[in-house]
Design an enzyme around this catalytic site. Structure first.
Site, PDB file in Angstrom:
ATOM      1  N   ARG A 194       0.830  -1.197   0.000  1.00 25.43           N
ATOM      2  CA  ARG A 194       0.000   0.000   0.000  1.00 25.43           C
ATOM      3  C   ARG A 194       0.869   1.254   0.000  1.00 25.43           C
ATOM      4  NH1 ARG A 194      -5.241  -1.012   1.687  1.00 25.43           N
ATOM      5  NH2 ARG A 194      -5.629   1.111   0.946  1.00 25.43           N
ATOM      6  N   ASP A 287     -12.687  -8.947  10.924  1.00 24.19           N
ATOM      7  CA  ASP A 287     -12.509  -8.149   9.717  1.00 24.19           C
ATOM      8  C   ASP A 287     -13.503  -8.541   8.632  1.00 24.19           C
ATOM      9  OD1 ASP A 287     -11.401 -10.338   8.184  1.00 24.19           O
ATOM     10  OD2 ASP A 287      -9.536 -10.055   9.275  1.00 24.19           O
TER      11      ASP A 287
END
Length: 487
Positions: A194, A287
């Site tokens: 990322r 999650d």
């Protein structure tokens, strides 16, 4: 639908019946997540909890809980209009010079939109109406949600993290979850590929003894938030793309403690740094897969300043087994992906990421097949063309007579057009989501491509089956008789 900040967007949602204010006292510990989950599952409105238990600051949830609200946040009236946005992104990704004056005129609307893109820097802004610094910084004053019973601690979920590599002009915006571990400390959980993590790694290599500046905006306007999760070209700044979505330039202001630009209208901004040598054990958290994830060490973000608007709103969400907000975002952004993929692979008819596939782990593609082996080329293209599909584990390719969004169609194609040995492609040792505990090694696993297309010469030596079709004259005749049959 145009707006300038989150509050203006909320007013517009309220006018359309897309926002409900909850005045009862609701606890950020589990209760807000339960209400948000029930509301999202019935495609309900955004929720503003005006009376969080133990806090003075209202909490906004379920902002992007329907594809329609995602489209509205991106300045579009409906999800169908997101295809046009995807076409513009495809144009920006690989702009081609016009072949003549007529084509130039046809491109003028696109170039007019691009003029809205550069950000505008302000000298003062609403996000800095209140400034808290030093020992007065206390993250426990924020109504940070605790979403699942076995979550280790409250978690910031919609923080827009702003970073900049030491050799880059462009600042990066990304959404990374942040675990609360002290009154001025958060764990910054970003995966290695990322943008924020790449900036951090470059900084560590260049300045091994200097802290890495970070700012985190909470409650930015929807265009800026959504720009951070949209597949824009690497050379296009998220603030610039947000301006394009919004129809006017993104207004930013320098952080008080560093040189990073933050959204001028953000509700809350956390400023600080990451010590290149400080990490902490993050998780476990429930999650978007529907499971609690493993623990892992990530960098620690030390907050030195909190700035905010007067009467600030805390923006939050929860993640869990689909549907959740990430799944809804994936469903809406699916329409943006299609024109981008079609720009590179015109043979693609449709592309679908089923929400139950945890937003991106499985893709169904339909194509106009043109040659033997075509399906495999498309599989490889999906995995490699956009970074967003690096973690897609399964790609199913079908002919264009199959509806990619209808599982009955897709399963029929797999079971009648696919031989497991010939038509299954397995690739080992590829990048996989760190949260995918099914992979043998964290972050590294395999991918499967399934060719569910009709087979051409060279792919089979057998006579291929001919699909059954109905006699249309008979169908029309029975249609005319149907109401008389009593069936």
């Amino acid at each position: 639908m145009k707006y300038r900040d989150l509050r203006e967007f909320l007013n517009l949602l309220e006018q359309q019946g897309e926002l409900v204010r909850v005045k009862q006292e609701i606890d950020p510990y589990l209760e807000m997540a339960e209400i948000a989950d029930r509301t999202l599952r019935k495609a309900g409105p955004a929720i503003l909890f005006e009376n969080p238990k133990g806090y003075q600051m209202p909490v906004l949830c379920n902002l992007f809980g329907t594809p329609k609200r995602v489209a509205l946040g991106m300045g579009q009236e409906n999800t169908q209009a997101l295809r046009e946005l995807g076409k513009l992104l495809a144009f920006l990704k690989e702009p081609e010079p016009p072949k003549g004056f007529k084509e130039l005129l046809g491109q003028l609307p696109q170039w007019k939109q691009i003029l809205n893109m550069p950000s505008k820097t302000r000298d003062n802004a609403a996000c800095q109406q209140i400034v808290i610094e030093g020992d007065a910084v206390n993250l426990y004053d924020l109504p940070i949600m605790h979403c699942h019973e076995e979550d280790i601690a409250p978690l910031i979920t919609w923080g827009l993290t702003i970073t900049q590599g030491p050799h880059k002009k462009r600042q990066n915006l990304g959404i990374y979850r942040q675990q609360l571990i002290a009154k001025n400390k958060l764990i910054m959980r970003w995966l290695s590929h990322r943008g924020g993590a790449l900036d951090f790694q470059e900084w560590k290599a260049t300045y091994p003894d200097k802290p890495f500046p970070v700012s985190v905006a909470i409650g930015a306007d929807p265009a800026t938030i959504l720009a951070a999760v949209t597949p824009i070209p690497d050379t296009l700044p998220e603030y610039a793309f947000a301006g394009l979505l919004r129809g006017h330039k993104t207004e930013v202001i320098k952080s008080i403690s560093n040189q990073l630009d933050v959204p001028a209208s953000a509700e809350i901004v956390l400023e600080g740094y990451i010590d290149v040598n400080e990490t902490a054990l993050e998780g476990p958290y429930g999650d978007h897969t529907g499971y609690y994830n493993e623990q892992e060490y990530f960098p620690v973000f030390t907050v030195t300043h909190i700035t905010m608007r007067k009467d600030a709103i805390y923006h939050s969400t929860y993640t869990g087994r689909p549907p959740d907000e990430p799944a809804v975002l994936g469903e809406a952004l699916n329409e943006v992906f299609i024109p981008i993929l079609q720009k590179q692979f015109p043979e693609i008819v449709d592309f679908y990421l089923p929400p139950e596939g945890c937003s991106y782990r499985l893709a169904v593609v339909t194509i106009k097949k043109q040659y033997a082996g075509h399906a495999k080329r498309v599989m490889m293209g999906v995995w490699s063309f956009l970074r967003q599909f690096m973690y897609t584990k399964f790609v199913i390719v079908c002919d264009d007579d199959i509806n990619a969004r209808n599982w009955k169609d897709v399963i029929w194609a797999i079971t009648t057009r696919c031989d497991p040995s010939r038509d299954t492609t397995l690739i080992e040792n590829t990048p996989i989501d760190y949260l995918d505990f099914a992979s043998p090694i964290a972050g590294l696993g395999s991918k499967m491509g399934i060719d569910a297309t009709n087979k051409w010469n060279g792919e089979t030596i057998r006579e291929w089956g001919k699909p059954i079709t109905k006699n249309q004259q008979v169908v029309q005749h029975i249609d005319e008789l149907w109401d008389q049959l009593g069936l």
